[in-house]
Every structure is written in structure tokens, then in C-alpha cells.
Write a protein that holds these residues in place. Structure first.
Motif: not given
Length: 404
Positions: A142-149, A174-194
Motif C-alpha cells: 500500500a505504501a509503494t507508489q511507483s509499482l506496475r500492477r 481487506l482495508r489494506l487491499v482497498r488502499k492498494c487500489g488498482r496497482r495491486v490485483k488480487v488474482e488468487g486466494i488460497y490456503t494449505h492443509f496441515a
């Protein structure tokens, strides 16, 4: 088997492994090597097909090639797997991912491990997707300004208690993802089984699946519709209800079962073909008398007159020191026991029961020779480690050959 060292072999480029990739040198074949690994292209294709048949048609397949592709050689295995039509590659670090891009791999790549914020721009430039599993990295994004998507996959801790956002952190994430705006795309969500490797103990994994689906629902409610993935090799086999959109398969594609329990449950239904064969040679032979000691600290004393052979591999190559006095190899289709201590670069083997053995004979460390076979499971068991650990400790400098 002794003639194998002298028959016509395919040539390939000798690869010097470094952390950032490969430096190409002279063309070599097996006749100029003391030890090498063969990777069976047909076995890889068969394993990919076996897992494809277990997945729903709309579920994509990620080949997980972290930790030097589980010892198979990242830069050797990935091109071979690419030919089989896998959809994604998963690696541990941005170093591995960037090196694959430089070598022409165009499939989507996900870094599964931690990425330093200083490498975010590099990931974006190379179209590499990153795992983000903690609030600190989201704040850095969220603090990075000059980032390609940049494409990211958010990882949720549903019970592994390693990487991932805990339920108490979802809203902050969720709040931080919104703050990142269009510079970040949430492409996936995942977990790992123990605990997915034992199909007889299902309760914990089923609880993790429910927790993950709760996370998916919350993030979709917030407008984030992304690729969902949870299953690794064991999950694909034991928890088809968690197939979702993408499956992350590592050792399964290389022909290994994730656990004895899964093997027992599945080996009559699908065939996994190990792709890796490790060989060396006999570099020296001598006859020794009864009572002579072998190797450092003379940890083994010959009980009879014996013919012994020296092989130019040791614990530096990935042959564990714990195999001292208990390990076995195959020579001319016969088993030969390791005598004395495993050295850094050499082992001594008992050739007394191997008729006609000579210098230059091929020695099979992992794989089949005639009617007998030494498996990774056997060697790892004798060494007191998991087969995962044994494979990933194979020295990446060992030359690989792709065979059919």
C-alpha cells in the motif's frame, strides 16, 4: 548393466547451478561424468495425465517446483513439465521465478514463499504472482507508489499455523487491499492443509475446508472474486471437494506419494511413476583381508576377505551420512552394502557378491537395475528422513539428462 557407461548417450549442455540460474559450459554425456541423474519424460507425462484425470475439467494444474524442483533440477524439470501442458508453476522464491522467466517460461508463476518488499517491482516487471500472507507485506504494498500492477495471492491460515491471515486479520487485510487500489490485483486466494496426507483422519482437514470457504465468502462479499486453491498432492487425492479452481501438485507429478497412508489408499487406483534415477560409477576396486577397517575412524571391520569398490559420491552429493554401514546400491543387478562411514565425496561398497564387477561399472543409487530396484522411500527410510527431505538435499550441481 556394466556396459551402460560405454553405450551411446545423448549429449546435453553442462549446467553449473547458481542461486540466480545456470551458466552454460561444455557439451557432455554420461561417459564424462562420475554421477548423474536421469529424468524420465514419459513418467512425467504419465503422472500429469493421472492427476488431470482426477481434477474437474475447469480446475487448472499448477506444477509445484520449489526447492530445486524437489531435487530434480528446477531448470531441467520445468521445461519438461511445460511440454506436458501444465497450466501454472509454483516456486519458493522470486529468485527462482525470475530465472524461469529469463529462460523463456511464459506460464503463470506463483511464488509460494515470502518475498521481500524490495523485490515487488521485479515481480511486477516479470509478471510473477506473489503470495502475500501477512499485514506487514500488505502495508508495504500500500505504501509503494511507483509499482506496475502486481498480481498477488492472499493466503489464509485455516489451521496450518504457518503462513497466512488469521480470521482476526481478515478485515484489516481487506482495508489494506482497498488502499492498494488498482496497482495491486488480487488474482488468487488460497490456503494449505496441515493433515491431508492421511485419508483415515479427515476431521481436521474438513474443518480447514469450512474455514477457507468462510474466508472466500467474506472476500467475495467485499468484491474480490479470485482464483481459489487449497489442494496439494494429498488433497487432490483425498479431498476432491476442495478442488476449486487450481490444484498445486508437486511430488505427485514427479511420481511420488505424499505419504504411506495415501499410497496404501490409492496405489490400486492410479499409477505414479518415479521420474528420477540417480547413478554413479565404480572408480576403484581392491581386495582386502579379514579384519581390515574401512573408512574414517575405521567404523566397520571386515568379517571376511572381501572385494570392495569405491564410488565417487558422498554426503556432499546428497547421500546422507546416516546411510553409513546400512545403505545399499545396485551393481550389475545385485545389491552392494555400504561399508564404513559415508565420506564427503566417496562411499565404499561391498562387491563380494557381485561377479565380474569392474572399474567403470554403473552403480544405481536410486532406480532399477535388472529385476531389483532401490526406491527413494527405501533410501530415505534407511537414512531416517522423509523422502521429501532426501530428494531436496540432492546436490543441484549433479548433471541431469532428460530421457524418454
Amino acid at each position: 548393466m556394466g556396459g551402460e557407461a560405454s553405450h551411446s548417450c545423448q549429449s546435453c549442455l553442462f549446467a553449473i547451478y547458481t542461486e540466480t540460474g545456470i551458466r552454460m559450459s561444455r557439451a557432455v554425456d554420461r561417459r564424462s561424468l562420475r554421477t548423474w541423474i536421469d529424468l524420465d519424460r514419459t513418467a512425467l507425462a504419465s503422472n500429469v495425465l493421472a492427476f488431470r484425470c482426477l481434477l474437474p475439467p475447469d480446475c487448472r494444474l499448477m506444477a509445484v517446483c520449489k526447492s530445486n524442483a524437489y531435487g530434480h533440477g528446477l531448470y531441467d524439470l520445468v521445461p519438461a513439465l511445460q511440454e506436458t501442458g501444465v497450466d501454472w508453476f509454483g516456486v519458493d522464491s522470486i529468485v527462482e521465478a525470475a530465472a524461469l522467466r529469463e529462460r523463456g517460461i511464459r506460464n503463470p508463476i506463483l511464488v509460494l514463499g515470502y518475498t521481500l518488499p524490495s523485490r515487488f517491482a521485479e515481480a511486477a516487471a516479470h509478471r510473477i504472482s506473489l503470495t502475500v500472507s501477512n499485514l506487514e507485506n500488505l502495508r508495504a504494498l500500500a505504501a509503494t507508489q511507483s509499482l506496475r500492477r502486481l498480481k498477488i495471492h492472499l493466503k489464509f491460515d485455516t489451521g496450518m499455523h504457518r503462513q497466512g491471515f488469521l480470521p482476526s486479520q481478515w478485515e484489516a487485510a481487506l482495508r489494506l487491499v482497498r488502499k492498494c487500489g488498482r496497482r495491486v490485483k488480487v488474482e488468487g486466494i488460497y490456503t494449505h492443509f496441515a493433515a491431508a496426507k492421511d485419508p483415515g483422519c479427515r476431521e481436521y482437514t474438513e474443518l480447514q475446508i469450512k474455514e477457507f470457504e468462510r474466508a472466500v465468502a467474506r472476500f467475495r462479499e467485499a468484491g474480490l472474486s479470485a482464483i481459489r486453491h487449497a489442494n496439494a498432492t494429498a488433497g487432490v487425492l483425498n479431498y476432491p471437494q476442495a478442488a476449486y479452481d487450481l490444484a498445486r501438485v508437486g511430488v505427485g507429478l514427479m511420481g511420488y506419494w505424499p505419504s504411506y497412508e495415501t499410497k496404501r489408499a490409492w496405489e490400486q487406483r492410479i499409477v505414479l511413476k518415479p521420474a528420477l534415477v540417480w547413478r554413479t560409477i565404480i572408480s576403484e576396486i581392491k581386495a582386502l583381508g579379514k579384519g581390515m577397517g574401512i573408512g574414517y575412524d575405521l567404523t566397520e571391520t571386515l568379517k571376511r576377505r572381501s572385494t570392495i569398490g569405491v564410488c565417487p559420491i558422498g554426503y556432499w552429493h546428497g547421500f546422507p551420512r546416516s546411510l553409513s554401514r546400512v545403505g545399499e546400491v545396485l551393481v550389475r543387478g545385485r545389491r552392494a552394502k555400504v561399508l564404513g562411514a559415508v565420506s564427503m565425496d566417496m562411499i565404499v561398497i561391498d562387491l563380494s557378491q557381485v561377479a565380474g564387477a569392474r572399474v567403470g561399472d554403473v552403480v544405481t543409487v536410486i532406480g532399477r537395475d535388472g529385476r531389483d530396484e532401490i526406491t527413494v522411500y527405501e533410501v530415505a527410510g534407511r537414512a531416517g528422513v522423509s523422502h521429501y527431505e532426501f530428494l531436496t538435499r540432492l546436490n543441484p550441481l549433479i548433471q541431469k539428462f532428460i530421457t524418454s
